[in-house]
Design a protein around this motif. Structure first.
Motif, PDB file in Angstrom:
ATOM      1  N   ARG A 109       0.850  -1.185   0.000  1.00 37.54           N
ATOM      2  CA  ARG A 109       0.000   0.000   0.000  1.00 37.54           C
ATOM      3  C   ARG A 109       0.893   1.245   0.000  1.00 37.54           C
ATOM      4  O   ARG A 109       1.858   1.319   0.759  1.00 37.54           O
ATOM      5  CB  ARG A 109      -0.915   0.015   1.228  1.00 37.54           C
ATOM      6  CG  ARG A 109      -1.976   1.115   1.188  1.00 37.54           C
ATOM      7  CD  ARG A 109      -2.831   1.102   2.441  1.00 37.54           C
ATOM      8  NE  ARG A 109      -3.596  -0.122   2.590  1.00 37.54           N
ATOM      9  CZ  ARG A 109      -4.806  -0.317   2.075  1.00 37.54           C
ATOM     10  NH1 ARG A 109      -5.379   0.649   1.363  1.00 37.54           N
ATOM     11  NH2 ARG A 109      -5.441  -1.462   2.272  1.00 37.54           N
ATOM     12  N   VAL A 110       0.568   2.216  -0.838  1.00 37.48           N
ATOM     13  CA  VAL A 110       1.364   3.444  -0.933  1.00 37.48           C
ATOM     14  C   VAL A 110       1.025   4.360   0.239  1.00 37.48           C
ATOM     15  O   VAL A 110      -0.101   4.835   0.369  1.00 37.48           O
ATOM     16  CB  VAL A 110       1.116   4.160  -2.277  1.00 37.48           C
ATOM     17  CG1 VAL A 110       1.794   5.530  -2.283  1.00 37.48           C
ATOM     18  CG2 VAL A 110       1.626   3.308  -3.435  1.00 37.48           C
ATOM     19  N   ILE A 111       2.014   4.596   1.091  1.00 45.26           N
ATOM     20  CA  ILE A 111       1.844   5.446   2.267  1.00 45.26           C
ATOM     21  C   ILE A 111       2.432   6.834   2.031  1.00 45.26           C
ATOM     22  O   ILE A 111       1.997   7.816   2.632  1.00 45.26           O
ATOM     23  CB  ILE A 111       2.505   4.793   3.498  1.00 45.26           C
ATOM     24  CG1 ILE A 111       1.846   3.445   3.788  1.00 45.26           C
ATOM     25  CG2 ILE A 111       2.425   5.687   4.728  1.00 45.26           C
ATOM     26  CD1 ILE A 111       0.357   3.536   4.080  1.00 45.26           C
ATOM     27  N   GLY A 112       3.438   6.922   1.146  1.00 45.16           N
ATOM     28  CA  GLY A 112       4.073   8.207   0.877  1.00 45.16           C
ATOM     29  C   GLY A 112       4.215   8.476  -0.604  1.00 45.16           C
ATOM     30  O   GLY A 112       4.674   7.614  -1.368  1.00 45.16           O
ATOM     31  N   LEU A 113       3.804   9.688  -1.025  1.00 45.53           N
ATOM     32  CA  LEU A 113       3.953  10.141  -2.407  1.00 45.53           C
ATOM     33  C   LEU A 113       5.188  11.022  -2.520  1.00 45.53           C
ATOM     34  O   LEU A 113       5.764  11.430  -1.499  1.00 45.53           O
ATOM     35  CB  LEU A 113       2.703  10.931  -2.826  1.00 45.53           C
ATOM     36  CG  LEU A 113       1.365  10.181  -2.784  1.00 45.53           C
ATOM     37  CD1 LEU A 113       0.219  11.137  -3.098  1.00 45.53           C
ATOM     38  CD2 LEU A 113       1.365   9.017  -3.767  1.00 45.53           C
ATOM     39  N   PRO A 114       5.641  11.333  -3.744  1.00 48.65           N
ATOM     40  CA  PRO A 114       6.807  12.197  -3.900  1.00 48.65           C
ATOM     41  C   PRO A 114       6.656  13.501  -3.103  1.00 48.65           C
ATOM     42  O   PRO A 114       5.636  14.173  -3.191  1.00 48.65           O
ATOM     43  CB  PRO A 114       6.837  12.472  -5.410  1.00 48.65           C
ATOM     44  CG  PRO A 114       6.202  11.257  -6.007  1.00 48.65           C
ATOM     45  CD  PRO A 114       5.125  10.863  -5.046  1.00 48.65           C
ATOM     46  N   PHE A 188       6.644   5.516  -1.135  1.00 48.27           N
ATOM     47  CA  PHE A 188       6.982   4.780   0.080  1.00 48.27           C
ATOM     48  C   PHE A 188       5.846   3.799   0.336  1.00 48.27           C
ATOM     49  O   PHE A 188       4.692   4.209   0.511  1.00 48.27           O
ATOM     50  CB  PHE A 188       7.140   5.741   1.261  1.00 48.27           C
ATOM     51  CG  PHE A 188       7.745   5.117   2.489  1.00 48.27           C
ATOM     52  CD1 PHE A 188       9.114   5.126   2.676  1.00 48.27           C
ATOM     53  CD2 PHE A 188       6.951   4.524   3.457  1.00 48.27           C
ATOM     54  CE1 PHE A 188       9.691   4.550   3.809  1.00 48.27           C
ATOM     55  CE2 PHE A 188       7.504   3.941   4.588  1.00 48.27           C
ATOM     56  CZ  PHE A 188       8.879   3.956   4.776  1.00 48.27           C
ATOM     57  N   GLY A 189       6.144   2.504   0.324  1.00 46.33           N
ATOM     58  CA  GLY A 189       5.116   1.487   0.454  1.00 46.33           C
ATOM     59  C   GLY A 189       5.260   0.668   1.723  1.00 46.33           C
ATOM     60  O   GLY A 189       6.379   0.402   2.183  1.00 46.33           O
ATOM     61  N   MET A 190       4.119   0.261   2.298  1.00 44.61           N
ATOM     62  CA  MET A 190       4.118  -0.581   3.490  1.00 44.61           C
ATOM     63  C   MET A 190       3.020  -1.627   3.360  1.00 44.61           C
ATOM     64  O   MET A 190       2.024  -1.421   2.656  1.00 44.61           O
ATOM     65  CB  MET A 190       3.905   0.262   4.760  1.00 44.61           C
ATOM     66  CG  MET A 190       4.945   1.347   4.968  1.00 44.61           C
ATOM     67  SD  MET A 190       4.737   2.281   6.517  1.00 44.61           S
ATOM     68  CE  MET A 190       5.333   1.060   7.694  1.00 44.61           C
ATOM     69  N   GLY A 191       3.199  -2.740   4.073  1.00 42.40           N
ATOM     70  CA  GLY A 191       2.196  -3.797   4.069  1.00 42.40           C
ATOM     71  C   GLY A 191       1.144  -3.562   5.145  1.00 42.40           C
ATOM     72  O   GLY A 191       1.436  -2.981   6.189  1.00 42.40           O
ATOM     73  N   ASP A 192      -0.069  -4.035   4.902  1.00 41.78           N
ATOM     74  CA  ASP A 192      -1.142  -3.892   5.892  1.00 41.78           C
ATOM     75  C   ASP A 192      -0.920  -4.786   7.110  1.00 41.78           C
ATOM     76  O   ASP A 192      -1.379  -4.469   8.207  1.00 41.78           O
ATOM     77  CB  ASP A 192      -2.497  -4.230   5.260  1.00 41.78           C
ATOM     78  CG  ASP A 192      -2.948  -3.169   4.265  1.00 41.78           C
ATOM     79  OD1 ASP A 192      -2.257  -2.142   4.130  1.00 41.78           O
ATOM     80  OD2 ASP A 192      -4.000  -3.368   3.629  1.00 41.78           O
ATOM     81  N   HIS A 193      -0.244  -5.912   6.912  1.00 36.63           N
ATOM     82  CA  HIS A 193       0.114  -6.781   8.038  1.00 36.63           C
ATOM     83  C   HIS A 193       1.428  -6.250   8.598  1.00 36.63           C
ATOM     84  O   HIS A 193       2.489  -6.834   8.399  1.00 36.63           O
ATOM     85  CB  HIS A 193       0.244  -8.224   7.552  1.00 36.63           C
ATOM     86  CG  HIS A 193       0.170  -9.228   8.646  1.00 36.63           C
ATOM     87  ND1 HIS A 193       0.295 -10.579   8.431  1.00 36.63           N
ATOM     88  CD2 HIS A 193      -0.026  -9.113   9.991  1.00 36.63           C
ATOM     89  CE1 HIS A 193       0.176 -11.244   9.561  1.00 36.63           C
ATOM     90  NE2 HIS A 193      -0.011 -10.360  10.527  1.00 36.63           N
ATOM     91  N   ARG A 194       1.326  -5.149   9.283  1.00 38.59           N
ATOM     92  CA  ARG A 194       2.480  -4.305   9.580  1.00 38.59           C
ATOM     93  C   ARG A 194       3.576  -5.007  10.363  1.00 38.59           C
ATOM     94  O   ARG A 194       4.756  -4.731  10.191  1.00 38.59           O
ATOM     95  CB  ARG A 194       1.964  -3.066  10.336  1.00 38.59           C
ATOM     96  CG  ARG A 194       2.865  -1.846  10.349  1.00 38.59           C
ATOM     97  CD  ARG A 194       3.213  -1.311   8.996  1.00 38.59           C
ATOM     98  NE  ARG A 194       2.133  -0.996   8.105  1.00 38.59           N
ATOM     99  CZ  ARG A 194       1.430   0.147   8.093  1.00 38.59           C
ATOM    100  NH1 ARG A 194       1.654   1.068   9.008  1.00 38.59           N
ATOM    101  NH2 ARG A 194       0.503   0.365   7.187  1.00 38.59           N
TER     102      ARG A 194
END
Length: 262
Positions: A109-114, A188-194
């Motif tokens: 999941r995209v958490i941060g954009l440019p 910047f991407g992160m997983g939902d199963h943090r």
């Protein structure tokens, strides 16, 4: 009566005179269908299987999804107005080629954009100074880990084999104050199963050109072992195929079929 018989005779003659499809015409029609289907699979949609638990419970291991390859593609001037192109948005789920492992498809999941400023405190993500409300997160494997939970304030541990060596070197150049700043044309991407997700904290930003598309919906979901994606031998694949055939009905997650991904 004679008139009715005449009409019936005309209809029968017309039916008899209707040209039958030749073998060449049938093959031509079949080829057109196959080419159209191939075009859709290659350029519009792509089937993708979720191999790991990093996006649970949004996406489970064994979920099979169709990925929209068009939406995030570079805009084409001649068909641009006809297709639903758009930029990647905050919180979009994207499939992309791993910047660390060539040829490996990853979903996050995209958490941060440019230009966004990102940091974590006690496991809570702050984007441009605001704590995120993330109802989609699965916290069942959260654990004390200062690097994961207080990123990027805590330097990468030298003994953590999950941190890409190139990223450990490059990371400090992107830190401003308490935050890491997302560079142009990256995410910047992160997983939902943090608690189990290996994500941008471990291998860096997602390059724009690596993005394949956005998962649209789950077309099939089958209960799959956590380590199945690591079993690449033909014997292992045949054994799992046999399991699918035998347990198709009782181990298919029917409730996830046609579920929209968001």
């Amino acid at each position: 009566m004679a008139k009715k018989e005449a009409v019936q005779e005309v209809e029968e003659n017309a039916a008899e005179e209707k040209p039958k499809e030749t073998t060449v015409e049938f093959l031509s029609s079949l080829a057109a269908v196959l080419v159209t289907g191939l075009f859709i699979i290659i350029f519009v949609m792509q089937a993708f299987e979720i191999p790991s638990s990093s996006m649970e419970h949004t996406l489970e291991i064994g979920d099979h999804v169709f990925v929209n390859r068009i939406q995030f593609a570079p805009k084409s001037s001649w068909v641009g107005p006809l297709l639903p192109y758009r930029d990647v948005h905050f919180r979009d789920i994207v499939v992309f080629l791993s910047p660390e492992t060539p040829g490996l498809y990853v979903v996050k999941r995209v958490i941060g954009l440019p230009g966004d400023r990102i940091h974590l405190r006690n496991g809570v993500v702050y984007r441009n100074g605001v704590a995120l409300d993330e109802p989609y997160i699965d916290h069942d494997h959260d654990r004390p880990d200062s690097y994961r939970n207080d990123f990027p304030a805590v330097p990468p541990p030298p003994d953590d084999i999950n941190i890409w060596s190139n990223w450990a070197v490059d990371l400090p150049s992107h830190i401003q104050g308490d935050d890491i700043v997302v560079p142009p044309d990256h995410y910047f991407g992160m997983g939902d199963h943090r608690g189990v997700s290996l994500d941008s904290r471990y291998w860096g930003f997602i390059p724009r050109e690596n993005v394949i598309g956005r998962p649209m919906f789950i077309y099939w979901s089958f209960k799959t072992p956590d380590d199945q994606y690591l079993k690449t031998e033909w014997s292992d694949r045949i054994l799992f195929l046999g399991k699918v055939i035998i347990h198709f009905f009782d181990e298919t997650r029917w409730g996830r079929t046609l579920q929209v991904v968001h």
